[in-house]
Design a protein around this motif. Structure first.
Motif, PDB file in Angstrom:
ATOM      1  N   ALA A   1       0.869  -1.188   0.000  1.00 44.04           N
ATOM      2  CA  ALA A   1       0.000   0.000   0.000  1.00 44.04           C
ATOM      3  C   ALA A   1       0.900   1.229   0.000  1.00 44.04           C
ATOM      4  CB  ALA A   1      -0.906   0.005   1.223  1.00 44.04           C
ATOM      5  N   THR A   2       0.612   2.174  -0.907  1.00 36.26           N
ATOM      6  CA  THR A   2       1.467   3.354  -1.075  1.00 36.26           C
ATOM      7  C   THR A   2       0.656   4.640  -0.929  1.00 36.26           C
ATOM      8  OG1 THR A   2       2.863   2.118  -2.614  1.00 36.26           O
ATOM      9  CG2 THR A   2       3.074   4.525  -2.636  1.00 36.26           C
ATOM     10  N   LEU A   3       1.143   5.579  -0.082  1.00 32.25           N
ATOM     11  CA  LEU A   3       0.517   6.896   0.088  1.00 32.25           C
ATOM     12  C   LEU A   3       1.078   7.872  -0.938  1.00 32.25           C
ATOM     13  CD1 LEU A   3       0.419   7.715   3.929  1.00 32.25           C
ATOM     14  CD2 LEU A   3      -1.530   7.743   2.372  1.00 32.25           C
ATOM     15  N   SER A   4       0.210   8.749  -1.424  1.00 33.11           N
ATOM     16  CA  SER A   4       0.683   9.792  -2.350  1.00 33.11           C
ATOM     17  C   SER A   4       1.472  10.862  -1.610  1.00 33.11           C
ATOM     18  CB  SER A   4      -0.514  10.437  -3.055  1.00 33.11           C
ATOM     19  OG  SER A   4      -1.400  11.007  -2.095  1.00 33.11           O
TER      20      SER A   4
ATOM     21  N   THR B   1       1.063  12.904   9.196  1.00 26.07           N
ATOM     22  CA  THR B   1       1.606  13.010  10.558  1.00 26.07           C
ATOM     23  C   THR B   1       1.116  11.912  11.483  1.00 26.07           C
ATOM     24  OG1 THR B   1      -0.197  14.502  11.138  1.00 26.07           O
ATOM     25  CG2 THR B   1       1.847  15.512  10.393  1.00 26.07           C
ATOM     26  N   THR B   2       0.214  11.072  10.998  1.00 30.06           N
ATOM     27  CA  THR B   2      -0.275   9.949  11.810  1.00 30.06           C
ATOM     28  C   THR B   2      -0.225   8.674  10.991  1.00 30.06           C
ATOM     29  OG1 THR B   2      -2.566  10.312  11.122  1.00 30.06           O
ATOM     30  CG2 THR B   2      -1.849  11.427  13.137  1.00 30.06           C
ATOM     31  N   ASP B   3      -0.232   7.524  11.679  1.00 29.26           N
ATOM     32  CA  ASP B   3      -0.262   6.235  10.971  1.00 29.26           C
ATOM     33  C   ASP B   3      -1.495   6.152  10.075  1.00 29.26           C
ATOM     34  OD1 ASP B   3       1.981   5.593  12.373  1.00 29.26           O
ATOM     35  OD2 ASP B   3       1.042   4.085  13.665  1.00 29.26           O
TER      36      ASP B   3
ATOM     37  N   GLY C   1       4.936   9.508   8.513  1.00 26.69           N
ATOM     38  CA  GLY C   1       6.174   9.940   7.875  1.00 26.69           C
ATOM     39  C   GLY C   1       6.670   9.015   6.789  1.00 26.69           C
ATOM     40  N   GLN C   2       6.059   7.818   6.633  1.00 23.14           N
ATOM     41  CA  GLN C   2       6.465   6.864   5.600  1.00 23.14           C
ATOM     42  C   GLN C   2       5.448   6.877   4.468  1.00 23.14           C
ATOM     43  OE1 GLN C   2       9.423   5.123   5.922  1.00 23.14           O
ATOM     44  NE2 GLN C   2       9.659   6.407   7.753  1.00 23.14           N
TER      45      GLN C   2
ATOM     46  N   GLY D   1      -4.011   8.593   8.967  1.00 21.08           N
ATOM     47  CA  GLY D   1      -3.381   9.316   7.865  1.00 21.08           C
ATOM     48  C   GLY D   1      -3.969  10.687   7.652  1.00 21.08           C
ATOM     49  N   ASN D   2      -4.523  11.252   8.748  1.00 21.67           N
ATOM     50  CA  ASN D   2      -5.136  12.583   8.650  1.00 21.67           C
ATOM     51  C   ASN D   2      -6.178  12.662   7.540  1.00 21.67           C
ATOM     52  OD1 ASN D   2      -3.440  13.377  10.725  1.00 21.67           O
ATOM     53  ND2 ASN D   2      -1.866  14.168   9.347  1.00 21.67           N
TER      54      ASN D   2
END
Length: 472
Positions: A274-277, A281-283, A311-312, A343-344
């Motif tokens: 799974a990849t965030l764009s 600031t949160t998991d 942060g990842q 993930g905010n």
């Protein structure tokens, strides 16, 4: 005596007088009070208050009245403050006319008391007399509903407004107590107050919500405002207002990818990523759903969620195929995102899906036929025909059979025309039972052929022959 004549000059002996008292057979009259008990505020008529004498008198009777109760002076008009019962009559009246206003006051009372009785040949109040008129309010009990701004941008110049509205104005202030919840924290906004006061005679009151403009991506957040208590009215049907604070930073999205193919007996595992764009600031927790043609026993997922640490940009799970001895064919594990939390406010990028194909390391199963080769016509038992799979499968295998040979239909009985090999098993059977007759026919054959296979394929040996030895 006013004079004496005759009687040879008889005279009054001093001053002579005799008195006769006529006793009245009526008792001293008393006054009672009665009247209309209830009248609607907007009624066309009036309420009537009646003073009644127990006995008519020869003079007017004047009954003085006092007015009390929960109704104020402006809520009604009395036609008089005294009731006069004319001489010779038994009753007299006044009227109470309620004032029809637009305010909710609830039901109110006008309490009428006798404060004094004069005339009526000494008439008096009968004990303590009182009449009560209830003025029924034609306004319904006022209710409070909540509404307001539904959306405001985090960096907006203005504020969001929350409005409490009464269904009907009242004669006293209405105080609406509020509770605040939602995904926005206390530092994300400021409220002008925690109560809304609607002044007497007014229909609305307000507070404001002022969002805090920060530099963090938190996603859209909600401020949920609920009515927790109302003083002076009751809560209506809509007791909640929601203000969404729209983040002025870009919302991060999640995509899904991974290994596309893995052999059932492979030493390693398949990886799903799974990849965030954008890092947050949160998991970020990505919930996963598993479907496809592979069953739960065909593989093991290391987790049902992927956590992308604060942060990842990425997080992973693994898919480990189970190496069994069954033929299932190539099977798929389809992984879908079922939810994203944290993930905010990160969200799924459209509809994300990853598919892993588990390649079966067993070959396609085949069916062969075998069985008893010879049986005497009058034998106590039966001949057995066996269908055998090269590899067990996860579903039933159905082998359809055809019957030929020199034996006729009346020379034997087959227990079935199909052989079913249950899922997970390697063999299935039917029986051939020869008919013991008194005819000499010589030795005869029953030739059994595979005509069709469902769930596998026919192998190299697709025929079995049973010879029925004649006992004549």
């Amino acid at each position: 005596i006013t004079g004496v004549t005759g009687g040879n000059g008889a005279t009054e002996n001093g001053v002579q007088q005799a008195t006769v008292t006529i006793t009245d057979d009526e008792t001293t009259p008393t006054v009672t009070l009665s009247g209309t008990t209830t009248i609607v505020e907007n009624a066309a008529g009036t309420a009537t208050i009646t003073a009644a004498l127990s006995t008519a008198t020869t003079t007017d009777t004047v009954v003085s009245l006092g007015f009390a109760g929960t109704a104020s002076a402006g809520d009604y008009a009395a036609s008089n403050t005294t009731i006069t019962i004319p001489a010779g009559q038994l009753t007299g009246t006044i009227t109470i006319d309620p004032t029809d206003d637009a305010l909710y006051e609830g039901n109110e009372t006008v309490i009428i008391d006798i404060t004094g009785v004069t005339g009526g040949n000494g008439a008096t109040e009968n004990g303590v007399q009182q009449a009560t008129v209830t003025i029924t309010d034609d306004e319904t009990t006022p209710t409070v509903t909540l509404s307001g701004t539904t959306t405001i941008v985090e960096n907006a110049a203005g504020t969001a407004t929350i409005t409490a509205a009464l269904s009907t104005a009242t004669t006293t202030d209405t105080v609406v107590s509020l509770g605040f919840a939602g995904t926005a924290s206390a530092g994300d906004y400021a409220t002008s107050n925690t109560t809304i006061t609607i002044p007497a005679g007014q229909l609305t009151g307000t507070i404001t919500i002022d969002p805090t403009d920060d530099a963090l991506y938190e996603g859209n957040e909600t401020v949920i405002v609920d009515i927790t208590n109302v003083t002076g009215a009751t809560a209506g049907s809509t007791t909640q207002a929601i203000v969404t604070i729209t983040d002025d930073e870009t919302t991060p999205t999640v995509t899904l990818s991974g290994t596309t193919t893995i052999v059932e007996n492979a030493a390693g595992t398949a990886t799903i990523t799974a990849t965030l764009s954008t890092a947050t600031t949160t998991d970020t927790v990505v919930s996963l759903g598993f479907a496809g043609t592979a069953s739960a026993g065909d593989y093991a997922a290391s987790n049902t969620t992927i956590t992308i640490p604060a942060g990842q940009l990425t997080g992973t799970i693994t898919i480990d195929p189970a190496d069994d001895a069954l033929y299932e064919g190539n099977e798929t594990v389809i992984i879908d995102i079922t939810g994203v939390t944290g993930g905010n406010g990160a969200t799924e990028n459209g509809v994300q899906q990853a598919t892993v194909t588990i390649t079966d390391d067993e070959t396609t199963p085949t069916v062969t036929l075998s069985g008893t080769t010879t049986i005497v016509e009058n034998a106590a038992g039966t001949a057995t025909i066996t269908a055998t799979l090269s590899t067990a499968t996860t579903t039933d295998t159905v082998v359809s059979l055809g019957f030929a040979g020199t034996a006729s239909a009346g020379d034997y009985a087959a227990s079935n025309t199909t052989i079913t090999i249950p899922a997970g098993q390697l063999t299935g059977t039917i029986t051939i039972d020869p008919t013991d007759d008194a005819l000499y026919e010589g030795n005869e054959t029953v030739i059994v052929d595979i005509t069709n296979v469902t769930g596998a394929t026919a192998g190299s040996t697709t025929q079995a022959i049973v010879t029925i030895t004649d006992d004549e």
